[in-house]
Design a protein around this motif. Structure first.
Motif, mmCIF file in Angstrom:
data_model
loop_
_atom_site.group_PDB
_atom_site.id
_atom_site.type_symbol
_atom_site.label_atom_id
_atom_site.label_comp_id
_atom_site.label_asym_id
_atom_site.label_seq_id
_atom_site.Cartn_x
_atom_site.Cartn_y
_atom_site.Cartn_z
ATOM 1 N N VAL A 289 0.863 -1.187 0.000
ATOM 2 C CA VAL A 289 0.000 0.000 0.000
ATOM 3 C C VAL A 289 0.899 1.235 0.000
ATOM 4 O O VAL A 289 1.653 1.423 -0.940
ATOM 5 N N THR A 290 0.834 2.067 1.011
ATOM 6 C CA THR A 290 1.782 3.176 1.099
ATOM 7 C C THR A 290 2.313 3.225 2.514
ATOM 8 O O THR A 290 1.739 2.637 3.421
ATOM 9 N N PHE A 291 3.408 3.942 2.690
ATOM 10 C CA PHE A 291 3.956 4.100 4.033
ATOM 11 C C PHE A 291 3.173 5.186 4.754
ATOM 12 O O PHE A 291 3.043 6.297 4.248
ATOM 13 N N LYS A 292 2.657 4.822 5.918
ATOM 14 C CA LYS A 292 1.942 5.818 6.727
ATOM 15 C C LYS A 292 2.493 5.765 8.138
ATOM 16 O O LYS A 292 2.671 4.686 8.686
ATOM 17 N N PRO A 293 2.739 6.918 8.757
ATOM 18 C CA PRO A 293 3.289 6.887 10.112
ATOM 19 C C PRO A 293 2.327 6.289 11.137
ATOM 20 O O PRO A 293 2.772 5.844 12.192
ATOM 21 N N ASP A 294 1.020 6.255 10.824
ATOM 22 C CA ASP A 294 0.110 5.687 11.825
ATOM 23 C C ASP A 294 -0.332 4.274 11.470
ATOM 24 O O ASP A 294 -1.382 3.808 11.884
ATOM 25 N N LEU A 295 0.529 3.621 10.689
ATOM 26 C CA LEU A 295 0.328 2.224 10.320
ATOM 27 C C LEU A 295 0.067 1.319 11.512
ATOM 28 O O LEU A 295 -0.742 0.400 11.464
ATOM 29 N N SER A 296 0.746 1.643 12.632
ATOM 30 C CA SER A 296 0.879 0.626 13.674
ATOM 31 C C SER A 296 -0.438 0.300 14.355
ATOM 32 O O SER A 296 -0.679 -0.849 14.689
#
Lengths: 441, 334
Positions: free
Chosen positions: B233-240
């Protein structure tokens, strides 16, 4: 902890032994520092802003009292404060928002009620199917029948519900409220949060404590997902506002005065909770709870019903969280399901409790106000520091400043909260105002 | 037959993708659980950190991958794994070791890991901003379309380049981990320590080494999982936050402390998610004419809407906790 054996009254009574009064120097110093901090905020940010901060801190103090019951008294770690707060906020919204005639004036409430009845009937049918083995049906067949029946009935009910909610959304916008005073919503919110807490606690309290943390984290996310996507009930991302206050609003009295009245209202609630908790803590009930926390095996051997007490504590904490969530929601005068963030509501409250002193009610209130000030003030402070760094960098190395400084400075709050948790655990594991544990040995 | 292609695209492939990512994440969680005996909540943020390292390295050397014909992100993965492993060991030294030395209860370590979660999240967002970014800085994602070998099948099976890398790397990671745990001295020592720490220590196993190695493995695996997810998908800082629940559900479903159980649990959760949001009406469409007239199927036969995907791992978790608290593979810790 160690010297209390020496200082305690030698004549043992069934009630908690009254300690020799010591001068509360630590409390005085800490609250003095807190007062100076509050006054500093008043001096720099203005009265309306600072009173608003104090009201929010007071609402958070109720949440923190709820968590301190669970974590401090019983060692249960609830990582889903956000979910219970959101339930409280939702109930405050549902009860206080004016009645929506576009919904209640039509046949839609009847349709919705019919679907709910179908839902109840379906649940009863499935429950009946799980009891089929009493009629001699083999256990495996019973499970199969129950599972298949549950799936099919669920599908039927959910598609009926989708039809009705679609209708509601297109014709009436959303259900609207009951037009009752806000405090009814707070009480129902507390009761609802307690009910959800009962469900979770019933399943997870007997297991290892990590599982409770994971399960509460999950239930919080689910509550948020439900509130965010049920447009027919909560208007979803469109948000509901304004929520009526139980006290005179800013339109009548101006920001500072109306907020001050709301603050005194919350202060009364906190005082009542504080008094009741204090009584409970020093009553035989509180002693039993501490006995269970400190030595479960021997408490069980004394004939205490461990699981029941634990459930009691957990539900009580959740009720307070629902109540505090309702008061916070009404104060913000805006119901935005997306605004319920684990960061603001769960972890902030967690830090308040572990910094203030789990199990110590006074410490918890201190922690709530102190941490809320740190949380609010860390953003402007971080922005200031970043601007200093950028000015320095531009002057000396010729850097290009990133454009979205404000949103990045906001992240400093997250960092500060994380640092606070880890630092307190490491250097003051019992909090700044530790619980005074009495030994009866 | 178009329906079949639709099913494969939306369930088989999507389920395997999320299943693989959950599986790699859950293995790390379960390893930490079995050695350190606490639920490490910051694991999903170590994933984000790994992906962020890859993003940084890729933006530094955007053309490096083209020279040998792989996406730059994949080329940078080993370095990011190393960095994340170092971070994991550093976190342990800085935050968990002092707590362990105090002999605190596991739940206090869990709270400590929540603090670490917030610190990592704050730092990553401070540097990466809050918006999503593609890990394909200079490259283009290749998309393969395979036609089904049936008559009348017009819809192709779609699979993307990162998904192929994902399957290959998952397989490599699982096989390597298996060989490490069963063939190497360190791996055997790890298993011994997870079975019985006192006995392991008494028989001369260095506990500190094992702890360090566990963190390194967990960190490296987290970097792989985070990078592969961000590639897909894309890198998102709130992935976690979106990963935390499925990963823990997977670890518990498989049986805590049981690496192969975690892999199985990852796929169970991944497939359960995709099956639950799949609209079954699509598969029933060819039979619609032969159904009795009184039975009218609604157009949406999905169990839950896509927006309730987060509910699925939770329900699996609760069902497992009620029905079999030790998990499918009989994990040890409860």
């Amino acid at each position: 902890m160690s010297n209390s054996a020496k200082t305690r009254n030698p004549a043992y009574t069934p009630k908690d032994a009254t300690q020799e009064r010591r001068f509360p120097l630590r409390e005085l110093i800490l609250f003095g520092v807190l007062l100076i901090a509050v006054l500093a905020v008043y001096a720099t940010m203005g009265a309306a802003y600072s009173t608003r901060m104090l009201v929010e801190a007071a609402c958070y103090a109720i949440l923190a009292l709820g968590l301190t019951i669970q974590w401090g008294y019983a060692g249960q770690f609830n990582a889903g404060v956000m979910g219970f707060v959101a339930l409280g906020g939702f109930c405050a919204m549902l009860f206080s928002v004016p009645v929506n005639d576009a919904f209640w004036g039509t046949e839609l409430p009847g349709e919705l009620g019919r679907v709910l009845l179908y839902g109840i009937a379906a649940t009863l049918l499935v429950v009946a199917a799980t009891k089929l083995d009493r009629l001699g049906v083999p256990k495996k067949l019973r499970t199969l029948i129950a599972v298949v029946l549950a799936l099919v009935l669920y599908m039927v009910v959910i598609s009926l519900l989708r039809e009705v909610t679609g209708e509601i959304q297109s014709r009436a916008g959303f259900v609207g409220g009951f037009g009752l005073p806000a405090w009814t919503g707070w009480i129902v919110g507390g009761a609802l949060a307690g009910g959800v807490g009962y469900f979770i606690g019933h399943i997870c309290l007997g297991l290892r404590s990590d599982y409770l943390a994971i399960a509460t984290l999950g239930i919080a996310e689910i509550i948020k997902a439900f509130l965010k996507n049920s447009d027919w009930l909560t208007r979803g991302t469109a948000t509901v506002s304004p929520l009526p206050w139980p006290t005179p609003g800013p339109a009548e009295l101006g920001f500072t005065l109306s907020r001050a009245i709301y603050l005194s209202f919350t202060a009364v609630v906190i005082a009542a909770i504080f008094f009741l908790l204090h009584r409970a803590y020093h009553a035989p009930w509180g002693r039993m709870i501490r006995a269970i926390r400190d030595n479960e095996v021997s408490a069980a051997a004394m004939g205490k019903d461990i699981n029941k007490r634990r459930l009691e504590i957990f539900v009580l904490g959740c009720v307070l969280m629902g109540l505090g969530g309702g008061m916070l929601g009404t104060f913000n005068s805006l119901f935005d399901p997306q605004g319920y963030l684990p960061l603001n509501h769960t972890f902030l409250v967690l830090v308040m409790v572990i910094l203030g002193g789990p199990g110590n009610n006074l410490g918890t209130i201190f922690g709530a106000v102190a941490v809320y000030i740190i949380w609010i003030m860390s953003e402007p402070l971080a922005l200031f520091l970043m601007q200093l760094a950028v000015a320095f960098g531009e002057g000396v190395f010729g850097w290009d400043a990133p454009s979205n400084m404000d949103s990045r400075a906001l992240q400093a709050r997250v960092l500060v909260i994380g640092l606070l948790i880890t630092m307190v655990l490491r250097f003051a594991p019992k909090g700044l105002l530790p619980e005074k544990i009495k030994n009866h040995s | 037959m178009n329906e079949l292609a639709f099913f494969i695209n939306n369930v088989v492939i999507a389920g395997s993708v999320s299943g693989s990512i959950y599986a790699i994440g859950a293995v790390g969680v379960t390893l930490i659980f079995s050695i350190m005996r606490f639920a490490h909540f910051a694991h999903a943020d170590m994933m984000t950190f790994g992906a962020f390292m890859v993003l940084l390295l890729t933006t530094l050397f955007p053309a490096a991958g083209a020279s040998i014909g792989v996406p730059t992100a994949i080329l940078m993965l080993p370095l990011a794994m190393l960095l994340t492993a170092v971070l994991a060991v550093g976190i342990d030294k800085a935050f968990y070791k002092p707590l362990r030395a105090h002999g605190v209860k596991p739940i206090v370590l869990v709270i400590g890991s929540l603090g670490v979660t917030l610190i990592l999240q704050g730092l990553i967002r401070l540097f990466a901003g809050t918006s999503g970014q593609s890990l394909y800085v200079d490259d283009r994602k290749e998309i393969f379309r395979l036609a089904l070998p049936f008559e009348g099948a017009r819809a192709p099976i779609v699979i993307t380049e990162p998904q192929i890398y994902l399957f290959v790397l998952t397989l490599v990671a699982v096989v390597t981990l298996h060989l490490f745990l069963h063939r190497s001295r360190l791996g055997k020592a790890m298993r011994a320590m997870s079975d019985n720490p006192e006995l392991a220590q008494a028989s001369g196993i260095n506990t500190n080494t094992i702890v360090t190695v566990t963190w390194m493995i967990a960190g490296a695996l987290a970097a792989i999982a985070g990078t592969l997810l961000s590639l897909d998908v894309t890198f998102k800082p709130d992935l976690s936050f979106f990963l935390l629940l499925p990963i823990f559900a997977a670890a518990i479903v498989g049986g805590v402390g049981h690496p192969y159980g975690a892999i199985a649990g990852g796929f169970v959760v991944g497939f359960a998610e995709t099956l639950a949001v799949f609209n079954w009406n699509v598969l029933l469409r060819p039979f619609r004419d032969s159904l009795p007239t009184w039975l009218e199927l609604p157009s949406n036969l999905a169990f839950v809407g896509t927006e309730y995907k987060i509910v699925v791992p939770f329900f699996i978790l609760v069902a497992i906790l009620v029905w079999r608290p030790t998990g499918l593979f009989k994990g040890k810790v409860i």
